[in-house]
Design a protein around this motif. Structure first.
Motif, short mmCIF file in Angstrom:
data_model
loop_
_atom_site.label_atom_id
_atom_site.label_comp_id
_atom_site.label_asym_id
_atom_site.label_seq_id
_atom_site.Cartn_x
_atom_site.Cartn_y
_atom_site.Cartn_z
N THR A 115 30.77 -4.25 26.81
CA THR A 115 30.42 -3.30 25.72
C THR A 115 30.52 -2.01 26.49
OG1 THR A 115 28.05 -3.54 25.93
CG2 THR A 115 29.22 -4.49 23.90
N ASP A 116 30.30 -0.80 25.95
CA ASP A 116 30.01 0.37 26.90
C ASP A 116 28.63 0.32 27.39
OD1 ASP A 116 32.17 1.35 25.13
OD2 ASP A 116 31.25 2.87 24.16
N VAL A 117 27.77 -0.23 26.80
CA VAL A 117 26.39 -0.33 27.31
C VAL A 117 26.29 -1.19 28.50
CG1 VAL A 117 24.06 -1.31 27.07
CG2 VAL A 117 25.31 0.11 25.11
N ALA A 118 26.98 -2.19 28.66
CA ALA A 118 27.13 -3.19 29.86
C ALA A 118 27.87 -2.20 30.84
CB ALA A 118 27.93 -4.33 29.36
N ALA A 119 28.91 -1.66 30.61
CA ALA A 119 29.45 -1.03 31.54
C ALA A 119 28.84 0.07 32.21
CB ALA A 119 31.00 -0.46 31.06
N LEU A 120 27.99 0.99 31.43
CA LEU A 120 27.23 1.97 31.99
C LEU A 120 26.13 1.45 32.70
CD1 LEU A 120 27.60 4.40 28.86
CD2 LEU A 120 28.92 4.48 31.21
N SER A 121 25.34 0.31 32.23
CA SER A 121 24.33 -0.32 32.92
C SER A 121 24.88 -0.61 34.36
CB SER A 121 24.01 -1.52 32.16
OG SER A 121 23.35 -1.08 30.89
N TYR A 122 26.17 -1.39 34.30
CA TYR A 122 26.79 -1.69 35.79
C TYR A 122 27.02 -0.47 36.52
CZ TYR A 122 30.12 -3.46 39.05
OH TYR A 122 30.87 -3.63 40.05
N ASP A 123 27.43 0.53 35.93
CA ASP A 123 27.43 1.92 36.93
C ASP A 123 26.33 2.42 37.34
OD1 ASP A 123 30.19 1.97 36.78
OD2 ASP A 123 30.41 3.35 34.89
N THR A 136 41.05 0.89 30.77
CA THR A 136 41.24 1.57 32.15
C THR A 136 41.70 0.45 33.18
OG1 THR A 136 39.62 3.16 31.68
CG2 THR A 136 40.24 2.92 34.11
N LYS A 137 42.94 0.98 33.61
CA LYS A 137 43.48 -0.18 34.60
C LYS A 137 43.17 0.08 36.12
CE LYS A 137 45.52 -1.84 30.89
NZ LYS A 137 45.05 -3.14 30.50
N ASN A 138 42.26 0.75 36.49
CA ASN A 138 41.72 0.55 38.00
C ASN A 138 41.36 -0.68 38.52
OD1 ASN A 138 39.00 0.90 37.73
ND2 ASN A 138 39.24 3.06 37.42
N GLN A 139 41.46 -1.06 39.72
CA GLN A 139 41.05 -2.22 40.16
C GLN A 139 39.51 -2.56 39.79
OE1 GLN A 139 43.21 -4.57 41.22
NE2 GLN A 139 41.61 -5.76 40.91
N GLN A 140 38.45 -1.36 39.89
CA GLN A 140 37.23 -1.77 39.86
C GLN A 140 36.78 -1.91 38.57
OE1 GLN A 140 34.83 1.92 40.55
NE2 GLN A 140 33.09 0.66 40.26
N ASN A 141 37.53 -1.42 37.49
CA ASN A 141 37.19 -1.94 35.88
C ASN A 141 37.98 -3.05 35.70
OD1 ASN A 141 36.48 -1.13 33.40
ND2 ASN A 141 38.33 -0.83 32.89
N LEU A 142 39.13 -3.47 36.31
CA LEU A 142 39.64 -4.94 36.03
C LEU A 142 38.65 -5.87 36.77
CD1 LEU A 142 43.55 -4.01 36.81
CD2 LEU A 142 42.17 -4.23 34.66
N ASP A 143 37.99 -5.56 37.80
CA ASP A 143 37.25 -6.64 38.56
C ASP A 143 35.80 -6.69 37.78
OD1 ASP A 143 39.04 -6.91 40.62
OD2 ASP A 143 37.84 -5.74 41.83
#
Length: 79
Positions: A44-52, A23-30
């Motif tokens: 990983t998926d888990v890291a990203a979902l934990s961050y959210d 995904t190329k939005n700024q939030q994801n790139l950051d």
């Protein structure tokens, strides 16, 4: 248990959309840049979902910072 229902909802957030590293939005790139800098690997998926999930909790806590009844404010925000 009922007293902590709002917090439980925040902790048990369910995401039906899988995380996509491309995904190329700024939030994801950051997020990817910061994660790689700290852990020297792609998230990983888990890291990203934990961050959210943590982001939701931070936003709610910040929004209720000056509420006269902070507990009620947090519960309502998470419903």
């Amino acid at each position: 248990m009922a007293r902590n229902l709002g917090l439980l909802k925040a902790i048990c957030l369910v995401n039906a959309i899988p995380y996509d590293l491309k995904t190329k939005n700024q939030q994801n790139l950051d997020f990817i840049r910061a994660y790689k800098a700290k852990y020297n690997e792609e998230p990983t998926d888990v890291a990203a979902l934990s961050y959210d999930s943590g982001s939701v909790i931070r936003k709610v806590a910040k929004a209720c910072k000056n509420a006269s009844d902070r507990k009620l404010c947090i519960q309502k925000a998470l419903l």
